[in-house]
Design an enzyme around this catalytic site. Sequence first.
Site, PDB file in Angstrom:
ATOM      1  N   HIS A  99       0.841  -1.193   0.000  1.00  0.00           N
ATOM      2  CA  HIS A  99       0.000   0.000   0.000  1.00  0.00           C
ATOM      3  C   HIS A  99       0.881   1.251   0.000  1.00  0.00           C
ATOM      4  O   HIS A  99       1.285   1.729   1.066  1.00  0.00           O
ATOM      5  CB  HIS A  99      -0.902   0.014   1.241  1.00  0.00           C
ATOM      6  CG  HIS A  99      -1.864  -1.127   1.307  1.00  0.00           C
ATOM      7  ND1 HIS A  99      -1.467  -2.405   1.611  1.00  0.00           N
ATOM      8  CD2 HIS A  99      -3.211  -1.168   1.117  1.00  0.00           C
ATOM      9  CE1 HIS A  99      -2.536  -3.205   1.602  1.00  0.00           C
ATOM     10  NE2 HIS A  99      -3.595  -2.480   1.304  1.00  0.00           N
ATOM     11  N   ASP A 121      -9.493   6.298   7.611  1.00  0.00           N
ATOM     12  CA  ASP A 121     -10.938   6.145   7.603  1.00  0.00           C
ATOM     13  C   ASP A 121     -11.368   4.744   8.019  1.00  0.00           C
ATOM     14  O   ASP A 121     -12.377   4.572   8.707  1.00  0.00           O
ATOM     15  CB  ASP A 121     -11.488   6.437   6.195  1.00  0.00           C
ATOM     16  CG  ASP A 121     -11.321   7.897   5.797  1.00  0.00           C
ATOM     17  OD1 ASP A 121     -11.254   8.752   6.687  1.00  0.00           O
ATOM     18  OD2 ASP A 121     -11.254   8.177   4.582  1.00  0.00           O
ATOM     19  N   GLY A 122     -10.608   3.730   7.601  1.00  0.00           N
ATOM     20  CA  GLY A 122     -10.973   2.364   7.946  1.00  0.00           C
ATOM     21  C   GLY A 122     -10.987   2.129   9.444  1.00  0.00           C
ATOM     22  O   GLY A 122     -11.875   1.440   9.965  1.00  0.00           O
ATOM     23  N   ARG A 132     -16.382 -18.500  39.231  1.00  0.00           N
ATOM     24  CA  ARG A 132     -16.194 -17.047  39.310  1.00  0.00           C
ATOM     25  C   ARG A 132     -15.808 -16.616  40.715  1.00  0.00           C
ATOM     26  O   ARG A 132     -15.041 -15.670  40.887  1.00  0.00           O
ATOM     27  CB  ARG A 132     -17.458 -16.323  38.846  1.00  0.00           C
ATOM     28  CG  ARG A 132     -18.662 -16.456  39.768  1.00  0.00           C
ATOM     29  CD  ARG A 132     -19.904 -15.774  39.224  1.00  0.00           C
ATOM     30  NE  ARG A 132     -20.432 -16.436  38.044  1.00  0.00           N
ATOM     31  CZ  ARG A 132     -21.477 -15.986  37.361  1.00  0.00           C
ATOM     32  NH1 ARG A 132     -22.076 -14.872  37.735  1.00  0.00           N
ATOM     33  NH2 ARG A 132     -21.922 -16.640  36.311  1.00  0.00           N
ATOM     34  N   GLU A 168     -16.892  -4.683  25.386  1.00  0.00           N
ATOM     35  CA  GLU A 168     -16.095  -5.913  25.455  1.00  0.00           C
ATOM     36  C   GLU A 168     -14.977  -5.943  24.412  1.00  0.00           C
ATOM     37  O   GLU A 168     -13.858  -6.346  24.718  1.00  0.00           O
ATOM     38  CB  GLU A 168     -16.990  -7.154  25.276  1.00  0.00           C
ATOM     39  CG  GLU A 168     -17.886  -7.463  26.464  1.00  0.00           C
ATOM     40  CD  GLU A 168     -19.263  -6.846  26.322  1.00  0.00           C
ATOM     41  OE1 GLU A 168     -20.171  -7.304  27.032  1.00  0.00           O
ATOM     42  OE2 GLU A 168     -19.426  -5.922  25.497  1.00  0.00           O
TER      43      GLU A 168
END
Length: 444
Positions: free
Chosen positions: A31, A160-161, A364, A417
């Site tokens: 590129h 922009d991407g 948890r 997330e």
Amino acid sequence: MSVSNLPKFSPLTGAIRALAMDAVQQANSGHPGAPMGMAEIAEVLWRRNLKHNPANPHWPDRDRFVLSNGHGSMLIYSLLHLTGYDVSIDDLKNFRQLHAKTPGHPEYGYTPGVETTTGPLGQGITNAVGFALAEKVLAAEFNKPGHEIVNHYTYTFLGDGCLMEGVSHEACSLAGTLGLGKLIAFWDDNGISIDGHVEGWFTEDIPKRFESYGWHVIPAVDGHNSEEIEKALLAAKAVTDKPSLICCKTTIGCGSPNKQGSHDCHGAPLGKDEIAAAREYIGWTHAAFEIPPDIYAAWDRKEAGAAAEADWNSRFAAYRAAFPAEAAEFERRVMQRQLPANWAATKAAYIAACREKAENIATRKASQNAIAALVPAVPEIFGGSADLAGSNLTFVKGSKGVTRTEGGNYCYYGVREFGMTAIANGIALHGGTDEAAPDHGLHP
């Protein structure tokens, strides 16, 4: 920016444009558009303002740089080569080849000076938020009046991407909320992506979007006017309570007379005829991969970098004399990247206690118990949750949430997330490019 409003080409930026054209052409892949379009922005930052030492890419208080639009990798490879890093002209000639030090997208661990792997768009700016968050937290913990041993910026280039990807929204929203004033982003606003002009799929008002996040926004900067770029950069650094977005209007492929301003130069070699025309257009008379000695001398940052690091070493010695315990902890955690001396004993004692108790509890809860035992023993642990602390039990006694005005060891990510994951990668990578020991300072 219209093609008729292009810059007077400098040999300093000509070196970037020529190396990008030549390497992509030799690889027959890559590129060239972004490196050519951002050459002036890169020169202002890397040659004039970036605090770094090419001879030691690991020193703790260097500025961090992230090329979020990582497809334009020949930009960072050219900059690393020109400023004096261990990236040779042969490495540039080997661009995109198997086992090269210069892969198609910058990869952490392959190239000295590359702080994080970029390529998936949006990940780089999100990693950069993690770098800036790590700087904020370490500064809050270790800096003392008259002794600022953590004081560096995180700079990122993005296109922009990156702004179309949702993960950038999550991260930039949080960066504004946390007031990460040491984060400065340059938006390459060229209006082009691979499929062509972006008006058909990307139309939001980016300055207003970032203002709504709580960023300091500098709009409509001429991305080919070095003085205007530097003025914007200094204005961004003057705002310390907000991250900054510098919106740079550029022409993609600037310097390619027949392809600039078009998607034709985005993701493909320019071709030998167009490269010859571009050399004439920008006044670059040298052969492929040839950089004159005076251009190398003007770009070289080794002497300035060594002086910056020596100054920091002197200030750290004064810090060590004034605050020996804090200095020892900083050295262990950030410079030596070692776990605490009593880590093995602490771990063994905790495991033994768990076996003796033999509780039948939810995983948890077992995780929370482990975190609660580890936080006092390993103070560099940095936690967080995406709006689920009450469910996944990540917040423990000793956890302190980071705010706009204070540091801490816990981040309330909100419902972000995807952003949380990439920010955590940036936190983990903050501190160095030593592939043998990639844990630096904070451990999410």
